[in-house]
Write an enzyme that holds these catalytic residues in place. Structure first.
Site, PDB file in Angstrom:
ATOM      1  N   LYS A 102     146.017   9.475 133.364  1.00  0.00           N
ATOM      2  CA  LYS A 102     145.756  10.899 133.624  1.00  0.00           C
ATOM      3  C   LYS A 102     144.987  11.063 134.929  1.00  0.00           C
ATOM      4  CE  LYS A 102     146.129  12.184 128.851  1.00  0.00           C
ATOM      5  NZ  LYS A 102     145.507  12.082 127.538  1.00  0.00           N
ATOM      6  N   GLN A 156     140.425  13.207 124.297  1.00  0.00           N
ATOM      7  CA  GLN A 156     141.440  12.254 123.861  1.00  0.00           C
ATOM      8  C   GLN A 156     141.296  11.976 122.356  1.00  0.00           C
ATOM      9  OE1 GLN A 156     143.839  11.060 125.967  1.00  0.00           O
ATOM     10  NE2 GLN A 156     144.783   9.950 124.286  1.00  0.00           N
ATOM     11  N   ASP A 178     145.624  20.960 126.295  1.00  0.00           N
ATOM     12  CA  ASP A 178     146.406  20.238 125.286  1.00  0.00           C
ATOM     13  C   ASP A 178     147.122  21.219 124.352  1.00  0.00           C
ATOM     14  OD1 ASP A 178     146.621  17.451 125.116  1.00  0.00           O
ATOM     15  OD2 ASP A 178     144.502  17.242 124.547  1.00  0.00           O
TER      16      ASP A 178
HETATM   17  N1  GUN Z   1     146.355  11.301 121.667  1.00  0.00           N
HETATM   18  C1  GUN Z   1     147.686  11.023 121.636  1.00  0.00           C
HETATM   19  N2  GUN Z   1     148.372  11.990 122.299  1.00  0.00           N
HETATM   20  C2  GUN Z   1     147.456  12.873 122.751  1.00  0.00           C
HETATM   21  C3  GUN Z   1     147.554  14.060 123.523  1.00  0.00           C
HETATM   22  O1  GUN Z   1     148.623  14.532 123.907  1.00  0.00           O
HETATM   23  N3  GUN Z   1     146.373  14.670 123.794  1.00  0.00           N
HETATM   24  C4  GUN Z   1     145.174  14.192 123.365  1.00  0.00           C
HETATM   25  N4  GUN Z   1     144.081  14.873 123.661  1.00  0.00           N
HETATM   26  N5  GUN Z   1     145.050  13.103 122.645  1.00  0.00           N
HETATM   27  C5  GUN Z   1     146.194  12.429 122.355  1.00  0.00           C
END
Ligand code: GUN
Length: 285
Positions: free
Chosen positions: A53, A97, A120
């Site tokens: 990211k 996350q 998200d």
């Molecule tokens: N964990 C697995 N996929 C995701 C996602 O798309 N966003 C977040 N915040 N955590 C994750």
């Protein structure tokens, strides 16, 4: 022989477009889109995602902050950080996350994120917007799947779409996005009776259950489009999807590989949401 849907290539193309749009946006407003990523604990998969990211932000020209907090972080500390970032002008998107360590209340943390910064699209306010089809933020992985289909010239309209998995992150929003595009949608899960028979109805099958190489040829209708959202580690350390590629590929018309299919698209959609967040913030000024 199925055609391969190349997520890496499609993702690179969308990111290049985003970089151009970002340049123009910064020139016009003087605002650099900013994303904060929070990770708690030392889950190796999460650390890889966070690194990717950050790299994507640099590549597109965003400002980014990464918070790598120790496992023993308290709920209060995490909540305080989210609240501080809610008030930071240079941060337009906040991502926590998942999964969080067991002692932390995930729901409370997601609720604390300002819905305007919820890139998200996990906050109930944004989930509600997705449900009614009026949304600014795309749920990242399901939106990535839709973009792969669109760029491959595959329309879900009128098709039988079977989504396997009912998570809040993928299965449920995926079903909603398919419905918005006029598919006939079935959502399957661990209690579905005769899963292979239901999957064989699918013109488009979306596999999102987190079980390595689970879907074999018996789950696939001849000529189906197969989208593999799975990201599993085999015992030998290799990354593999939910679909048994070797068995399914000869029967499918299109298939996404793992890695290099849906995976890169998730971060690309997050980048798109971050620019949207900055645009919304700029419009309010
Ligand atoms: N964990 C697995 N996929 C995701 C996602 O798309 N966003 C977040 N915040 N955590 C994750």
């Amino acid at each position: 022989m199925a055609k391969l849907i190349n997520g890496k290539e499609i993702s690179a193309q969308i990111r290049a477009e985003l970089a151009e749009e970002t340049k123009a946006f910064i020139a016009e407003t003087g605002i650099t889109p900013g994303l904060a990523v929070i990770i708690v604990g030392d889950n190796p998969a999460s650390q890889v995602y966070v690194r990717n990211k950050r790299r994507a932000c640099e590549e597109i020209g965003y400002y980014s902050e990464a918070y790598e907090l120790p496992t023993e972080t308290t709920q209060e500390e995490l909540m305080a950080l989210v609240r501080r970032l809610n008030g930071e002008e240079k941060i337009h998107g906040i991502l926590v996350q998942l999964p969080l360590p067991k002692h932390l209340d995930e729901h409370e943390v997601l609720l604390a994120i300002d819905p305007k910064k919820d890139v998200d699209a996990f906050h109930p306010t944004n989930v509600g917007h997705i449900m009614i089809g009026d949304y600014a933020y795309l749920p990242c992985t399901p939106a990535g799947v839709m973009a792969l289909l669109e760029k491959s010239g595959i329309s879900p309209a009128g098709k039988e779409v079977v989504v396997v998995g009912r998570s809040n992150i993928v299965g449920k929003p995926q079903a909603m996005l398919m419905l918005h595009q006029n598919a006939t949608v079935t959502v399957c899960h661990s209690r579905t009776v005769d899963l292979p028979a239901v999957c064989r109805r699918a013109d488009i099958l979306v596999a999102a259950i987190g079980k390595a190489d689970f879907f074999t040829a018996e789950y696939i209708k001849e000529g189906a489009v197969v989208i593999d959202v799975g990201m599993n580690r085999r015992a030998d350390g290799k990354l593999t999807g939910d679909v048994d590629f070797a068995s399914v590929e000869p029967k499918a018309s299109y298939i996404t590989p793992v890695p290099g299919g849906v995976g890169p698209m998730t971060i690309t959609m997050l980048m798109k949401n971050t620019l949207t967040a900055a645009r919304l913030a700029a419009a309010k000024k």
